[in-house]
Design a protein around this motif. Structure first.
Motif, PDB file in Angstrom:
ATOM      1  N   THR A   1       0.829  -1.202   0.113  1.00 17.49           N
ATOM      2  CA  THR A   1      -0.009  -0.021  -0.125  1.00 17.49           C
ATOM      3  C   THR A   1       0.794   1.262  -0.071  1.00 17.49           C
ATOM      4  N   LEU A   2       0.871   2.109  -0.934  1.00 13.95           N
ATOM      5  CA  LEU A   2       1.268   3.401  -0.947  1.00 13.95           C
ATOM      6  C   LEU A   2       0.457   4.346  -0.218  1.00 13.95           C
ATOM      7  N   VAL A   3       0.834   4.934   0.715  1.00 10.92           N
ATOM      8  CA  VAL A   3       0.095   6.155   1.507  1.00 10.92           C
ATOM      9  C   VAL A   3       0.631   7.460   1.173  1.00 10.92           C
ATOM     10  N   ILE A   4      -0.029   8.062   0.586  1.00 11.20           N
ATOM     11  CA  ILE A   4       0.401   9.265  -0.289  1.00 11.20           C
ATOM     12  C   ILE A   4      -0.291  10.219   0.600  1.00 11.20           C
ATOM     13  N   THR A   5       0.559  11.223   1.622  1.00  9.78           N
ATOM     14  CA  THR A   5      -0.027  12.252   1.908  1.00  9.78           C
ATOM     15  C   THR A   5       0.524  13.361   1.446  1.00  9.78           C
TER      16      THR A   5
ATOM     17  N   TYR B   1      -4.070  16.173   3.110  1.00  4.04           N
ATOM     18  CA  TYR B   1      -4.934  14.735   2.508  1.00  4.04           C
ATOM     19  C   TYR B   1      -4.169  13.739   2.299  1.00  4.04           C
ATOM     20  N   THR B   2      -4.902  12.548   2.525  1.00  6.22           N
ATOM     21  CA  THR B   2      -4.068  11.213   2.384  1.00  6.22           C
ATOM     22  C   THR B   2      -4.798  10.249   1.195  1.00  6.22           C
ATOM     23  N   LEU B   3      -4.402   9.753   0.659  1.00  7.19           N
ATOM     24  CA  LEU B   3      -4.989   8.709  -0.507  1.00  7.19           C
ATOM     25  C   LEU B   3      -3.935   7.416  -0.378  1.00  7.19           C
ATOM     26  N   ASN B   4      -4.480   6.369   0.284  1.00  8.60           N
ATOM     27  CA  ASN B   4      -4.000   4.831   0.738  1.00  8.60           C
ATOM     28  C   ASN B   4      -4.320   4.146  -0.732  1.00  8.60           C
ATOM     29  N   LEU B   5      -2.972   3.855  -1.486  1.00  9.27           N
ATOM     30  CA  LEU B   5      -3.287   3.411  -2.783  1.00  9.27           C
ATOM     31  C   LEU B   5      -2.895   1.803  -2.707  1.00  9.27           C
TER      32      LEU B   5
END
Length: 392
Positions: A32-36, A73-77
């Motif tokens: 999982t890429l956690v993009i914050t 903001y965060t997107l869990n990819l």
């Protein structure tokens, strides 16, 4: 008279500011890429997107809904089906209420290859003159820039100013994917480097440092104190005067992996090179070459430089002369000459029966490059010296 140019009154042409601690790899054990990201703009943020590609496929765009008075903001990819070396690329885009758009990075994408941390090894050697996939990271690569005669690890030249979430400071890292098991008898790393990064007065500002991790990269500890161009007068002069950069600026660094007390014999340690940059001034960057971690070209140095003389350096006439001073009873010293990959080119024994013991070694047919002379004094200590073989 009066001249007025480029007049703006209440015109917003400044794009949003995007801050982000970029990701350098995707560990297949937790795919999982956690993009914050944090975005801000005086006129307000209207749109926020994450663009990404998997295995060089088509661009996929995820829009993150923005809210007033919210800037982070965060997107869990979550990405499944990847195998080692599959590549995930991503970038962040934002638009303000005036229609100005910003992208991070400014060009291209951050690259996060899928990796498995390798099995521990006892030593690592590389001169970076051939293909090498042992490292992972952004803003570093194995390259041969103009003016250099061999490959090496190079940061981007110049490296970008910081854009991280904390004080706009970024960490650019290059990680060896193979953990090293620290050796009780030879816990040494040696490499050649050029460091041209920002400093302020007598203080480190931007910095470089070598670090290790015992938990597969979850946390990192330093092997030595961070440093900058202040560490060497030639580096400082080149940084201050914007001089051209070439191989003459390389200097050797020897690190004992256990000196800090944070690592001990038997630890399995990931090793990384980190360049930290703030938001202001930048510089040419960092280069690392002829890396040996616990290889045969590292070892315990004798402090007495008078014990060994080795000349000429560089060797241009094809003959290397070794002199060993000795005042004790007759002993035998072990002589090894190794190339940058740690391969023994000459193995010899030298009987120390006089005050000065001299021997010549013919190396005229060897390739140009860096070599190491290693002398085993027979009492558990070694003398290691570096020399250059040149045909010019």
């Amino acid at each position: 008279g009066w001249a007025i140019d480029n007049l703006k009154i209440q015109i917003d042409d400044t794009p949003p500011t995007i801050l982000h601690n970029h990701l350098d790899f995707l560990n297949l054990s937790t795919p999982t890429l956690v993009i914050t990201t944090k975005v801000s703009d005086n006129s307000g943020v209207s749109k926020l997107y994450i663009d990404y590609k998997i295995k060089s496929g088509p661009v996929i765009t995820e829009e993150l809904p923005v809210s007033e008075n919210v800037d982070q903001y965060t997107l869990n990819l979550n990405i499944s089906g990847l195998v080692p070396n599959d590549l995930v690329e991503y970038r962040i885009r934002s638009q303000d209420n005036s229609g100005n758009e910003a992208t991070l990075p400014a060009t291209g994408y951050f690259r996060a290859p899928a990796i498995n941390i390798g099995s521990p090894i006892t030593q690592y050697l590389a001169d970076f003159n051939s293909a090498n996939t042992d490292f992972v990271g952004n803003f570093f690569s194995i390259a041969q820039p103009s003016g250099f005669s061999n490959g090496a690890i190079h940061s981007t030249h110049p490296y970008p100013n910081g854009f991280g979430l904390t004080n706009s400071t970024s960490n650019y890292v290059y990680i060896l994917k193979k953990p090293i098991t620290i050796n009780a008898n030879n816990p040494y790393m040696i490499f050649d480097e050029i460091v041209l990064v920002e400093y302020s007065g007598s203080n480190v500002k931007d910095l470089v440092v070598v670090e290790g991790s015992k938990n597969n990269g979850t946390s990192w500890e330093t092997f030595l104190d961070p440093y900058s161009s202040l560490a060497n007068s030639s580096w400082r002069s080149a940084f201050d005067n914007s001089l051209s950069v070439g191989p003459s600026l390389y200097r050797s660094r020897l690190i004992n992996l256990t000196t800090s007390g944070k690592f001990v014999s038997g630890d399995n340690v990931l090793i990384r090179f980190r360049l930290t940059a703030d938001v202001s001034v930048n510089g040419w960057g960092w280069s690392i070459d002829n890396l040996s971690i616990q290889g045969p070209v590292t070892g315990i140095e004798r402090a007495d430089e008078a014990v060994l003389k080795m000349y000429p350096n560089p060797v241009m006439n094809g003959v290397l002369i070794v002199e060993l001073a000795h005042s004790e009873s007759a002993v035998t010293a072990g002589i090894q000459i190794l190339n940058a990959q740690g391969q023994a080119m000459i193995t010899d024994q030298l009987e120390l029966v006089q005050n000065i013991n001299k021997k010549e070694y013919a190396i005229g047919n060897w390739s140009e490059g860096i070599y190491f002379l290693r002398v085993d004094m027979g009492d558990g200590t070694f003398i290691t010296r570096k020399f250059i073989k040149s045909n010019r």
